[in-house]
Design a protein around this motif. Sequence first.
Motif, PDB file in Angstrom:
ATOM      1  N   THR A   1       0.862  -1.111  -0.136  1.00  0.00           N
ATOM      2  CA  THR A   1      -0.018  -0.053   0.096  1.00  0.00           C
ATOM      3  C   THR A   1       0.954   1.281  -0.007  1.00  0.00           C
ATOM      4  O   THR A   1       0.580   2.124  -0.983  1.00  0.00           O
ATOM      5  CB  THR A   1      -0.965   0.066   1.240  1.00  0.00           C
ATOM      6  N   LEU A   2       1.931   1.072   0.830  1.00  0.00           N
ATOM      7  CA  LEU A   2       2.643   2.546   0.939  1.00  0.00           C
ATOM      8  C   LEU A   2       3.609   2.569  -0.204  1.00  0.00           C
ATOM      9  O   LEU A   2       3.797   3.936  -0.728  1.00  0.00           O
ATOM     10  CB  LEU A   2       3.887   2.357   2.241  1.00  0.00           C
ATOM     11  N   ALA A   3       3.743   1.582  -1.013  1.00  0.00           N
ATOM     12  CA  ALA A   3       4.475   1.640  -2.271  1.00  0.00           C
ATOM     13  C   ALA A   3       3.833   2.437  -3.380  1.00  0.00           C
ATOM     14  O   ALA A   3       4.152   2.718  -4.214  1.00  0.00           O
ATOM     15  CB  ALA A   3       5.046   0.019  -2.663  1.00  0.00           C
ATOM     16  N   GLN A   4       2.412   2.469  -3.207  1.00  0.00           N
ATOM     17  CA  GLN A   4       1.535   3.106  -4.386  1.00  0.00           C
ATOM     18  C   GLN A   4       1.498   4.718  -3.879  1.00  0.00           C
ATOM     19  O   GLN A   4       0.779   5.410  -4.707  1.00  0.00           O
ATOM     20  CB  GLN A   4       0.185   2.468  -4.325  1.00  0.00           C
ATOM     21  N   LEU A   5       2.124   5.081  -2.983  1.00  0.00           N
ATOM     22  CA  LEU A   5       2.244   6.637  -2.529  1.00  0.00           C
ATOM     23  C   LEU A   5       2.653   7.457  -3.674  1.00  0.00           C
ATOM     24  O   LEU A   5       1.824   8.559  -4.018  1.00  0.00           O
ATOM     25  CB  LEU A   5       2.948   6.814  -1.250  1.00  0.00           C
ATOM     26  N   PRO A   6       3.685   7.144  -4.277  1.00  0.00           N
ATOM     27  CA  PRO A   6       3.932   7.970  -5.436  1.00  0.00           C
ATOM     28  C   PRO A   6       2.998   8.339  -6.467  1.00  0.00           C
ATOM     29  O   PRO A   6       2.984   9.310  -7.223  1.00  0.00           O
ATOM     30  CB  PRO A   6       5.445   7.420  -6.185  1.00  0.00           C
ATOM     31  N   ALA A   7       2.400   7.319  -6.820  1.00  0.00           N
ATOM     32  CA  ALA A   7       1.413   7.195  -8.120  1.00  0.00           C
ATOM     33  C   ALA A   7       0.187   8.059  -7.465  1.00  0.00           C
ATOM     34  O   ALA A   7      -0.480   8.744  -8.285  1.00  0.00           O
ATOM     35  CB  ALA A   7       0.665   5.909  -8.601  1.00  0.00           C
ATOM     36  N   LEU A   8      -0.132   7.723  -6.477  1.00  0.00           N
ATOM     37  CA  LEU A   8      -1.077   8.705  -5.733  1.00  0.00           C
ATOM     38  C   LEU A   8      -1.008  10.138  -5.556  1.00  0.00           C
ATOM     39  O   LEU A   8      -1.951  10.960  -5.767  1.00  0.00           O
ATOM     40  CB  LEU A   8      -1.721   7.824  -4.587  1.00  0.00           C
ATOM     41  N   ASN A   9       0.329  10.224  -4.997  1.00  0.00           N
ATOM     42  CA  ASN A   9       0.857  11.840  -5.153  1.00  0.00           C
ATOM     43  C   ASN A   9       0.887  12.581  -6.421  1.00  0.00           C
ATOM     44  O   ASN A   9       0.496  13.613  -6.695  1.00  0.00           O
ATOM     45  CB  ASN A   9       2.122  11.826  -4.620  1.00  0.00           C
ATOM     46  N   ALA A  10       0.866  11.570  -7.579  1.00  0.00           N
ATOM     47  CA  ALA A  10       0.781  12.047  -8.831  1.00  0.00           C
ATOM     48  C   ALA A  10      -0.648  12.521  -9.281  1.00  0.00           C
ATOM     49  O   ALA A  10      -0.647  12.671 -10.312  1.00  0.00           O
ATOM     50  CB  ALA A  10       1.613  11.173  -9.670  1.00  0.00           C
ATOM     51  N   GLY A  11      -1.529  12.071  -8.479  1.00  0.00           N
ATOM     52  CA  GLY A  11      -2.871  12.374  -9.019  1.00  0.00           C
ATOM     53  C   GLY A  11      -3.767  11.334  -9.550  1.00  0.00           C
ATOM     54  O   GLY A  11      -4.796  11.280 -10.039  1.00  0.00           O
ATOM     55  N   GLU A  12      -3.041  10.023  -9.599  1.00  0.00           N
ATOM     56  CA  GLU A  12      -3.687   9.133  -9.932  1.00  0.00           C
ATOM     57  C   GLU A  12      -4.628   8.114  -8.934  1.00  0.00           C
ATOM     58  O   GLU A  12      -4.413   8.254  -7.860  1.00  0.00           O
ATOM     59  CB  GLU A  12      -2.632   7.800 -10.554  1.00  0.00           C
ATOM     60  N   ALA A  13      -5.688   7.572  -9.565  1.00  0.00           N
ATOM     61  CA  ALA A  13      -6.681   6.796  -8.694  1.00  0.00           C
ATOM     62  C   ALA A  13      -6.414   5.134  -9.300  1.00  0.00           C
ATOM     63  O   ALA A  13      -6.812   4.932 -10.490  1.00  0.00           O
ATOM     64  CB  ALA A  13      -7.866   6.978  -8.857  1.00  0.00           C
ATOM     65  N   LEU A  14      -5.613   4.477  -8.684  1.00  0.00           N
ATOM     66  CA  LEU A  14      -5.399   3.050  -9.010  1.00  0.00           C
ATOM     67  C   LEU A  14      -6.697   2.146  -8.895  1.00  0.00           C
ATOM     68  O   LEU A  14      -7.303   2.232  -8.112  1.00  0.00           O
ATOM     69  CB  LEU A  14      -4.375   2.493  -8.303  1.00  0.00           C
ATOM     70  N   ARG A  15      -6.723   1.244 -10.110  1.00  0.00           N
ATOM     71  CA  ARG A  15      -7.807   0.415 -10.372  1.00  0.00           C
ATOM     72  C   ARG A  15      -7.405  -1.053 -10.720  1.00  0.00           C
ATOM     73  O   ARG A  15      -6.559  -0.795 -11.693  1.00  0.00           O
ATOM     74  CB  ARG A  15      -8.846   1.025 -11.065  1.00  0.00           C
ATOM     75  N   PHE A  16      -8.306  -1.756 -10.680  1.00  0.00           N
ATOM     76  CA  PHE A  16      -7.969  -3.214 -10.800  1.00  0.00           C
ATOM     77  C   PHE A  16      -9.286  -3.741 -10.834  1.00  0.00           C
ATOM     78  O   PHE A  16     -10.014  -3.565 -10.122  1.00  0.00           O
ATOM     79  CB  PHE A  16      -6.940  -4.003 -10.071  1.00  0.00           C
ATOM     80  N   SER A  17      -9.679  -4.492 -12.224  1.00  0.00           N
ATOM     81  CA  SER A  17     -11.034  -5.106 -12.369  1.00  0.00           C
ATOM     82  C   SER A  17     -11.035  -6.303 -13.172  1.00  0.00           C
ATOM     83  O   SER A  17     -10.124  -6.470 -14.137  1.00  0.00           O
ATOM     84  CB  SER A  17     -11.885  -4.203 -13.157  1.00  0.00           C
ATOM     85  N   VAL A  18     -11.382  -7.371 -12.882  1.00  0.00           N
ATOM     86  CA  VAL A  18     -11.946  -8.551 -13.474  1.00  0.00           C
ATOM     87  C   VAL A  18     -13.272  -9.195 -13.410  1.00  0.00           C
ATOM     88  O   VAL A  18     -13.776  -8.932 -12.182  1.00  0.00           O
ATOM     89  CB  VAL A  18     -10.857  -9.732 -12.776  1.00  0.00           C
ATOM     90  N   ALA A  19     -13.920  -9.321 -14.369  1.00  0.00           N
ATOM     91  CA  ALA A  19     -15.051  -9.832 -14.794  1.00  0.00           C
ATOM     92  C   ALA A  19     -15.303 -11.046 -13.740  1.00  0.00           C
ATOM     93  O   ALA A  19     -14.708 -12.059 -14.052  1.00  0.00           O
ATOM     94  CB  ALA A  19     -15.358 -10.027 -16.079  1.00  0.00           C
ATOM     95  N   TRP A  20     -16.401 -11.051 -13.095  1.00  0.00           N
ATOM     96  CA  TRP A  20     -16.584 -12.143 -12.040  1.00  0.00           C
ATOM     97  C   TRP A  20     -17.982 -12.793 -12.599  1.00  0.00           C
ATOM     98  O   TRP A  20     -17.992 -14.003 -13.137  1.00  0.00           O
ATOM     99  CB  TRP A  20     -16.721 -11.716 -10.418  1.00  0.00           C
ATOM    100  N   ILE A  21     -18.951 -11.977 -12.020  1.00  0.00           N
ATOM    101  CA  ILE A  21     -20.538 -12.653 -12.723  1.00  0.00           C
ATOM    102  C   ILE A  21     -21.035 -11.483 -13.371  1.00  0.00           C
ATOM    103  O   ILE A  21     -21.965 -10.493 -12.971  1.00  0.00           O
ATOM    104  CB  ILE A  21     -21.319 -12.959 -11.568  1.00  0.00           C
ATOM    105  N   PRO A  22     -20.681 -11.426 -14.632  1.00  0.00           N
ATOM    106  CA  PRO A  22     -21.125 -10.350 -15.485  1.00  0.00           C
ATOM    107  C   PRO A  22     -22.653 -10.061 -15.531  1.00  0.00           C
ATOM    108  O   PRO A  22     -23.146  -8.901 -15.797  1.00  0.00           O
ATOM    109  CB  PRO A  22     -20.357 -10.386 -16.883  1.00  0.00           C
ATOM    110  N   GLY A  23     -23.152 -11.303 -15.782  1.00  0.00           N
ATOM    111  CA  GLY A  23     -24.706 -11.213 -15.703  1.00  0.00           C
ATOM    112  C   GLY A  23     -25.510 -10.351 -14.735  1.00  0.00           C
ATOM    113  O   GLY A  23     -26.456  -9.755 -14.610  1.00  0.00           O
TER     114      GLY A  23
END
Length: 941
Positions: free
Chosen positions: A43-65
């Motif tokens: 979590t702390l390793a993502q601080l540089p990306a967050l300070n740059a204004g990014e909102a990190l996202r990850f998504s995988v289809a589970w039950i699309p229906g």
Amino acid sequence: MTLLWIALLPLLGVLVPVLTARRGRHFCSLATALLPALALLLTLAQLPALNAGEALRFSVAWIPGLGLDLAFRLDGLSLLFNLLIIGIGLLILLYAHYYLSPEEPFGRFYAYLILFMASMVGIVMSDNLLLLWLYWELTSLSSFLLIGFWSYRSDARKGARMALAVTGGGGLALLAGLLLLGNMVGSFDMNVVLASGELIVADPLYPVMLILVLLGAFTKSAQFPFHFWLPHAMAAPTPVSAYLHSATMVKAGIFLMARLHPAIAGSELWSVIVPLVGIITMLYGAWFALIKTDLKAILAFSTVSHLGLITVLLGIGSPMAVLAALFHILNHATFKAALFMSAGIIDHETGTRELGHLGGLRRAMPVTALLTTVAAAAMAGLPLLNGFISKEMFFTETLATPVLGGLSWIMPALATLGGVLSVAYSLRLVYAVFFKSPRQEPPKSPHEPPHLMRFPVELLVVICVLVGIFPAALATGLLGLATQAVLGEALTFYLSVWHGFNLPLAMSFVAIVAGIALYWRHPYLKSFAKSFQPVDARLVFESAMQCLARRAESSLARFDGGSLQRYMGLLLFAALVMGTLGLAGMATLTGSRGNQPLDGVLLLGAGLLIFGGIGTVLTHRHRLISLLMLSVVGLVVALTFARFSAPDLALTQLSVEVVTMILLMLALFFLPQKTASESSPRRNLRDMALAGSLGTVIASLNYAVLTRDNDPISSFFMENSVPGGGGHNVVNVILVDFRGFDTLGEITVLALAGLAIFKLLNRLRLFMPHSDNEGRVWSPDCYPMILTTISQAILPLALLVSAFIFLRGHNMPGGGFIAGLITAVALILVYMSRGVEWVQYRLDFPYQPVAIAGVAIATLTGLGSWLFGKPFLTSAFGYFHLPLVGKFELATAMLFDLGVYLAVVGATLMILANLGKVTTVHRPIKQPESSDTERSTKEKS
């Protein structure tokens, strides 16, 4: 993938204490902390990306229906909560290592605690509304396990049930609200929802949705009138209380209101409900914190009060109010975790939490006294501590709130009153424990705890002091990211200790002075509180639950007469009414397709079917004759399938019929030969009328459907059987490919049923009748020579036919299910002809692993498609050529069919073979009693 690992590592960590508990407490504690610590580092390793204004996202289809995706996000808000959840959770682990006694099941406790942590991490990182709700319910379940950890205590069990009932009910309301919310915007994706605030507020169902969502948030965060469960959750071990009150469960509702703030907060309804509920909760909790005598009760009600404060700020909703709410979330987590752990230390080292038994502990526990005093001062909002700054911001925002219109001055007045009560109960907590002379001696001689047990408190108190002195340097960056995540835009602000002489500072001064004066008059407050009848929320809740249960039982008794015949009669009557209404709306019964021609074979089959059905009913009290009649029905059904070009169904029906007949014969052997008539003529007439009417209606519906043109789904399977599944047998391709998931579920249920029946029949003792009802003794020849000889010849042929049916199933009638039944029937025939002992001596292996292996092979076949990036249970096929053999086809569906085959064989033999070897006790033939004269004559002789 990093976000996925941050969410999954704590969840995987649940297994660590279970697996390492036998290695000792030190090793288990250290191993348990590893995966959460790794998640914190990621979590702390993502601080540089967050300070740059990014909102990190990850998504995988589970039950699309359903719109349910395995989607996670990490922005400033989830970063703030993740640091609190995992960081304080690791400190709680260290503290619990010393708090729990060596006799406690620490492995189970750690597993529950890590599950609690994982569920909270899932909530704050969810980027899908439905996924958020799943984690939401997981927090309710894990908190139930933690609160009731000391299950031998009544207060723990009742507190756990209360927490689960209240938060579980709120969770159902939240589910309904989230479904409405997703329907309003057309998606459960968090980004879409947060960007659709104007659309949501303008929707006619917005008030209903808002109430439902707020019910979920208020119940979880113990807002009035759902506050009563939280103080009773203190029956949990103190590490649980410290974690639950500071960084986890109760913060979930606060997080939900903050996360959905851009989507649902832009309305007058929000601005009225949320601040008013918050201010009532704040004052209510502060008052009871002032009059309670148990340390954990004081802290529990103070948690209720501070949660109300945060709710007020979120209800006000201005940018600075949101900033103040997030800042107080951070501050409250630090000083409340420190105070609860200090209370646990006092309880651990003195043996009591009652203020009447405590006092003067500053001499025996000077370090603990200093730490508790500083943390309590932060809770009271004294200068140079973190609580002071967020309290000043709270006062500032209440002065500017438009709530109540012309009566808006009430809000700052009530906020000041809350500050007065906060100072008073904080002062009472410190003075009564460490400075006031005790009325009674504590059960144990007080002393300082081990340093590592006190270390989490020291660290949190240092944070309270440093943030209070240097807020701009230590908290600005984190709060800026969190505020931007809530508001959607960066907020310019500056945190400082001194803002000059202003009205909020005057309100703080009044709160401190009046709080000291209020504590000085505390005896009068206690007398005032005693003038009211005390109410135990736990008893009220239990009586309400018992009343609800009694009402439910009485309501159920009106419909539940305990009669299966009555239930079936009502069900069939309802089907009769609905079918009749459907037929009544039809202009004509016969459709445009007309009737098919009749021939002698069809008429003979229909006659046999009618004869078998009526014969089964008329002879149902004579078990063997009724069974023979039922077998006629099954045989004619199989022939009907064959007549109308359904050979797969015919083979399946025939195989199932044989297995069923054997099963019924084995089971009926232990039942009475003949049953007495129990139905009156009037009941028989009623049942005949109902059965005849329903049969007429169902036959009419079938006739209406079969004589009309329909658009069947079979055309899709016919067209795609070869190109999509590589098989010409459409039925088998459907079972192992198109609807393979259904088949997997069916064989799983079959295997589970086989295991359950095996356990029920294992070592079962039943009385075996010695003779029939007419006195004829059963033949002593259990294994006739004719049957034995025939079985020896049939077994290899049946197994050969079974292999043939299995191998050709993908392109011609057959398949794993039919082949499995044929194999099972062949083996059962050997059991019947040779006996259980003879067969088991030669087939020395259990059938349970066969069924389990079948389900496992079928599942692994489905999982194998994932290795090639295909959906679950996607089959592959190809054509090959061998010399002499020629061209042939191989398909992965054959492996799935092999799993079906093994599951059917194993489950069927588990049932039939074990039913055939039920331990029996012969019942002797009962002789008629002789008369008194005969008895006396025999005695004399």
